[in-house]
Design a protein around this motif. Sequence first.
Motif, PDB file in Angstrom:
ATOM      1  N   ASN A  36       0.829  -1.207   0.000  1.00  0.00           N
ATOM      2  CA  ASN A  36       0.000   0.000   0.000  1.00  0.00           C
ATOM      3  C   ASN A  36       0.865   1.259   0.000  1.00  0.00           C
ATOM      4  O   ASN A  36       0.655   2.184  -0.811  1.00  0.00           O
ATOM      5  N   ILE A  37       1.848   1.304   0.873  1.00  0.00           N
ATOM      6  CA  ILE A  37       2.733   2.474   0.957  1.00  0.00           C
ATOM      7  C   ILE A  37       3.537   2.630  -0.329  1.00  0.00           C
ATOM      8  O   ILE A  37       3.687   3.738  -0.864  1.00  0.00           O
ATOM      9  N   ASP A  38       4.050   1.527  -0.863  1.00  0.00           N
ATOM     10  CA  ASP A  38       4.821   1.583  -2.109  1.00  0.00           C
ATOM     11  C   ASP A  38       3.958   2.106  -3.259  1.00  0.00           C
ATOM     12  O   ASP A  38       4.430   2.866  -4.115  1.00  0.00           O
ATOM     13  N   HIS A  39       2.695   1.682  -3.291  1.00  0.00           N
ATOM     14  CA  HIS A  39       1.747   2.145  -4.325  1.00  0.00           C
ATOM     15  C   HIS A  39       1.559   3.660  -4.246  1.00  0.00           C
ATOM     16  O   HIS A  39       1.582   4.352  -5.282  1.00  0.00           O
ATOM     17  N   LEU A  40       1.412   4.178  -3.043  1.00  0.00           N
ATOM     18  CA  LEU A  40       1.226   5.617  -2.865  1.00  0.00           C
ATOM     19  C   LEU A  40       2.475   6.389  -3.272  1.00  0.00           C
ATOM     20  O   LEU A  40       2.390   7.405  -3.981  1.00  0.00           O
ATOM     21  N   GLY A 212      -8.971   9.099   1.022  1.00  0.00           N
ATOM     22  CA  GLY A 212      -8.932   7.645   1.143  1.00  0.00           C
ATOM     23  C   GLY A 212      -8.946   7.025  -0.238  1.00  0.00           C
ATOM     24  O   GLY A 212      -8.361   5.970  -0.475  1.00  0.00           O
ATOM     25  N   LEU A 213      -9.621   7.716  -1.188  1.00  0.00           N
ATOM     26  CA  LEU A 213      -9.636   7.297  -2.582  1.00  0.00           C
ATOM     27  C   LEU A 213      -8.230   7.067  -3.118  1.00  0.00           C
ATOM     28  O   LEU A 213      -8.006   6.182  -3.956  1.00  0.00           O
ATOM     29  N   VAL A 214      -7.265   7.828  -2.644  1.00  0.00           N
ATOM     30  CA  VAL A 214      -5.894   7.767  -3.150  1.00  0.00           C
ATOM     31  C   VAL A 214      -5.300   6.366  -3.008  1.00  0.00           C
ATOM     32  O   VAL A 214      -4.412   5.980  -3.771  1.00  0.00           O
ATOM     33  N   ASN A 215      -5.790   5.566  -2.052  1.00  0.00           N
ATOM     34  CA  ASN A 215      -5.329   4.192  -1.928  1.00  0.00           C
ATOM     35  C   ASN A 215      -5.717   3.353  -3.135  1.00  0.00           C
ATOM     36  O   ASN A 215      -5.066   2.352  -3.442  1.00  0.00           O
ATOM     37  N   VAL A 216      -6.791   3.737  -3.804  1.00  0.00           N
ATOM     38  CA  VAL A 216      -7.336   2.996  -4.945  1.00  0.00           C
ATOM     39  C   VAL A 216      -6.884   3.613  -6.263  1.00  0.00           C
ATOM     40  O   VAL A 216      -6.382   2.918  -7.150  1.00  0.00           O
TER      41      VAL A 216
END
Length: 303
Positions: A36-40, A212-216
């Motif tokens: 998750n963190i790497d994706h962001l 929170g959308l930013v996670n997706v």
Amino acid sequence: MDSREIARRLQTVCAIHVTPFDDATGAIRWDLLDANIDHLLAAGVSVIVTCGNTGEFYALTLEEARAVTAHVARRVDGRALVVAGVGYAVPTAIALAHSAADAGADCVMIHQPIHPYVTEDGFVRYCERILDGAGLSAVLYFKDPALGDGVLERLAEHERLAGVKYAINDLPRFAAAVRRVPAERGLSWVCGTAEKWAPFFFAAGATGFTSGLVNVAPDKSLAMLAALQAGDSAAVWRLWQEVVPFENLRAKYDNGNNVVVVKEAMRAAGLDGGVTREPVAPLGERDRAEVARIVATWRGQPS
């Protein structure tokens, strides 16, 4: 990093990451948190908020909250500003802040007190004591409409306060609150209710928003930020129309869907945010189908 620099860096998308839990055991899935963190970070997110409400802060034990903050700070490793949520009783919040500082977090976010009885003088004293003892600059999460905005004017005098995450969807009230605090104080005003409300808050004085959308779909969050900063109203409202169905679904059941919709959308997008912990239940069949439809639309697939 002083509060002025923190305030400057908060003028962006503040990504509230999820905390993934294992479906069978309920334990934190550290591997999924890393993903998750790497994706962001790969998407270009520059502020990551750990132990926020989208991270299910109040479903974590204090030991888990410390561990999540430390884990995220290590994973980020200076590539983004790390803001660590703290809360509960004053001594607990200060202890969590010290742990966050030791772990390498840059700033803390003072959660709205969960005590059922709050007075304005008591709220100010609560925040002042945490600001005095935290050892880091802080963002104040302000979401209780029963509290007057005069408390923000009083707290703005504290040198460690860098910004306010304003989560009351009353735009005239927010505009007045911004203008009650002298601009030279340099606070960053952050829309605390995500992309659906960001265009309205920016018009009233906000310079950043939480997501929170930013996670997706970090591309949508960052595109909205860029459009807002550029004053590109056509792009703002096109993006707004795309994300509003998602945000409306999160708002169902008095915001009870807030986190579980994000996690379900991650799954639909080929990511994995794990499951939620009680008191949040899995989505019902109808809401799951709506999440799948929204994500498919974003990806240009038949819904």
